[in-house]
Design a protein around this motif. Sequence first.
Motif, PDB file in Angstrom:
ATOM      1  N   THR A 126       0.898  -1.179   0.031  1.00  0.00           N
ATOM      2  CA  THR A 126       0.098   0.061   0.078  1.00  0.00           C
ATOM      3  C   THR A 126       0.816   1.351   0.077  1.00  0.00           C
ATOM      4  O   THR A 126       0.434   2.401   0.186  1.00  0.00           O
ATOM      5  CB  THR A 126      -0.999   0.115   1.082  1.00  0.00           C
ATOM      6  N   SER A 186      -6.622  -2.928   7.361  1.00  0.00           N
ATOM      7  CA  SER A 186      -7.039  -3.941   6.579  1.00  0.00           C
ATOM      8  C   SER A 186      -8.503  -4.620   7.242  1.00  0.00           C
ATOM      9  O   SER A 186      -8.371  -4.746   8.390  1.00  0.00           O
ATOM     10  CB  SER A 186      -5.876  -5.035   6.735  1.00  0.00           C
ATOM     11  N   ILE A 188      -7.529  -1.916   2.679  1.00  0.00           N
ATOM     12  CA  ILE A 188      -7.359  -3.048   1.953  1.00  0.00           C
ATOM     13  C   ILE A 188      -8.423  -3.987   2.782  1.00  0.00           C
ATOM     14  O   ILE A 188      -8.883  -4.012   3.658  1.00  0.00           O
ATOM     15  CB  ILE A 188      -5.867  -3.568   1.802  1.00  0.00           C
ATOM     16  N   CYS A 196      -9.165   3.419  -1.386  1.00  0.00           N
ATOM     17  CA  CYS A 196      -8.309   1.831  -1.538  1.00  0.00           C
ATOM     18  C   CYS A 196      -7.371   2.010  -2.411  1.00  0.00           C
ATOM     19  O   CYS A 196      -7.365   2.916  -3.192  1.00  0.00           O
ATOM     20  CB  CYS A 196      -9.740   0.935  -2.103  1.00  0.00           C
ATOM     21  N   SER A 200      -6.274  -5.168  -4.092  1.00  0.00           N
ATOM     22  CA  SER A 200      -6.679  -5.346  -2.873  1.00  0.00           C
ATOM     23  C   SER A 200      -5.661  -6.592  -2.361  1.00  0.00           C
ATOM     24  O   SER A 200      -5.890  -6.645  -1.232  1.00  0.00           O
ATOM     25  CB  SER A 200      -8.119  -5.909  -2.949  1.00  0.00           C
ATOM     26  N   ALA A 221      -2.840  -6.665  -1.355  1.00  0.00           N
ATOM     27  CA  ALA A 221      -1.548  -5.829  -1.048  1.00  0.00           C
ATOM     28  C   ALA A 221      -0.577  -6.405  -0.325  1.00  0.00           C
ATOM     29  O   ALA A 221       0.625  -6.345  -0.772  1.00  0.00           O
ATOM     30  CB  ALA A 221      -2.054  -4.669  -0.056  1.00  0.00           C
TER      31      ALA A 221
END
Length: 498
Positions: free
Chosen positions: A256, A267, A406, A429, A433, A435
């Motif tokens: 990220t 998260s 995420i 975001c 996704s 990550a």
Amino acid sequence: MANQQLFLGIDCGTQGTKALVLDAVSGQVLGQGAAAHRLISGANGRREQDTAQWLEAVTLATRRALSAANVDGQDILGIGVSGQQHGLVLLDDQGQVLRPAKLWCDTETTSENDRLLEHLGGEKGSLERLGVVIAPGYTLSKLLWTKEQYPDIFSRIAHILLPHDYLNFWLTGRSCSEYGDASGTGYFNVRSRQWDVQLLRDIDPTGRLQAALPKLIDAHAAVGTVLPAIAEQLGINPKALVSSGGGDNMMGAIGTGNIQPGAITMSLGSSGTVYAYADSPKVSADAAVATFCSSSGGWLPLICTMNLTNATGVIRELFELDIERFNELVAQAPIGAEGVCMLPFLNGERVPALPHATGSVLGLTMTNLTRANLCRAVVEGTTFGLRHGLDLLRHNGLQSRSIRLIGGGSKSQVWRQIIADTLNTPVICTEQSEAAALGAAIQAAWCMSRANGHEDSLAELCQRCVQLDMASETLPIAENVAASQQAYERYLQHVATL
């Protein structure tokens, strides 16, 4: 510079393994693959996994990712591995696994952890000595438990590895660990970045455990290259460099772009985590803040809540709602759910620190007991736990200009708005996704760059490979912030009674 530089990122989690192929030149993810694992659940909170499943899943996910990316595995230059933290993998002197891996979510070793915490002088003693407060999920209590429950297995231990260390060992034949994942073992000092070998000698005076520790390496260092037989099994280049890898939270930070002060990653998975980068080990006096090392050369103060999408999932199942309908009902109810407050501590809770708590729904009346209010209350309740954790991080001097979301929950627009309003901070975001898998691939590219004389810094790689999804950006709305604050204060009053 070639027109493509391909790296493989692998994330071995509790539910499955994900793999992705990253082109570090364009910053694009070219393809992804996944494969599932099963959990071995038993009495007293036993949660274990058969490590052979991980190896099968890595193989399957990798082959699926290469096929989806439509690239030749011989062009893969490096591999990074992210793994679920805290798990214990024990090997004998032949490199064979001695018993199933005990996982982060296993609570069978709670009494062993209590005894070890007392041995360290309680929370204060643990913080002073290690820089973290050991918790039942950490690796340390699993070792004491193994000694007491399985003395025959204990006597054959030659290597003590975390899940991602074990995958690196399988890939390269080398037993190493890096500072980020090592921070969650309970026998590592996060300030000095050294193993606390005396603590292991206290458990076993023969020195067996100390001798079984992996060698610590820097985040940017390579573990080695892939063993030819394994490279063939995966369908990749045997000269591919395997980077140090790290725990899933540490890799999620890289994935990220959370590698310098100011960014915060949140998260929204089964459990919730909030973490931020720090360039010095400023250990919080609050036991709930774990000042882990990062897998990018710094530190990663982190809080973890035990109840997130697992709690919203229970309410969804109760009312037999799909995600879309559930989100509609959440949006229908007003902020504060007309006084309905849910303390969603279905798994006990770490933040706020209530390990033995159970869930409850409070403030019900004849008129406010509706499906919409209950749906809203569970989302608010889990979000309030994250707010509580973020406040602890902020008290520790961390700045938060924006929050990068995420995990599965981040896909919900209504939940993003609730988070922005409750935390009074913009949220956004990342496009990718997965990550942790992305972070692992970026770290592999960084490791390769270091080996080639610093072509790219980690910051340059993150800038190129981490894209924000601008359409998901959600700003706090002033009147919502005020209403959310009232609901949060009511939640804190209820928590105080526990």
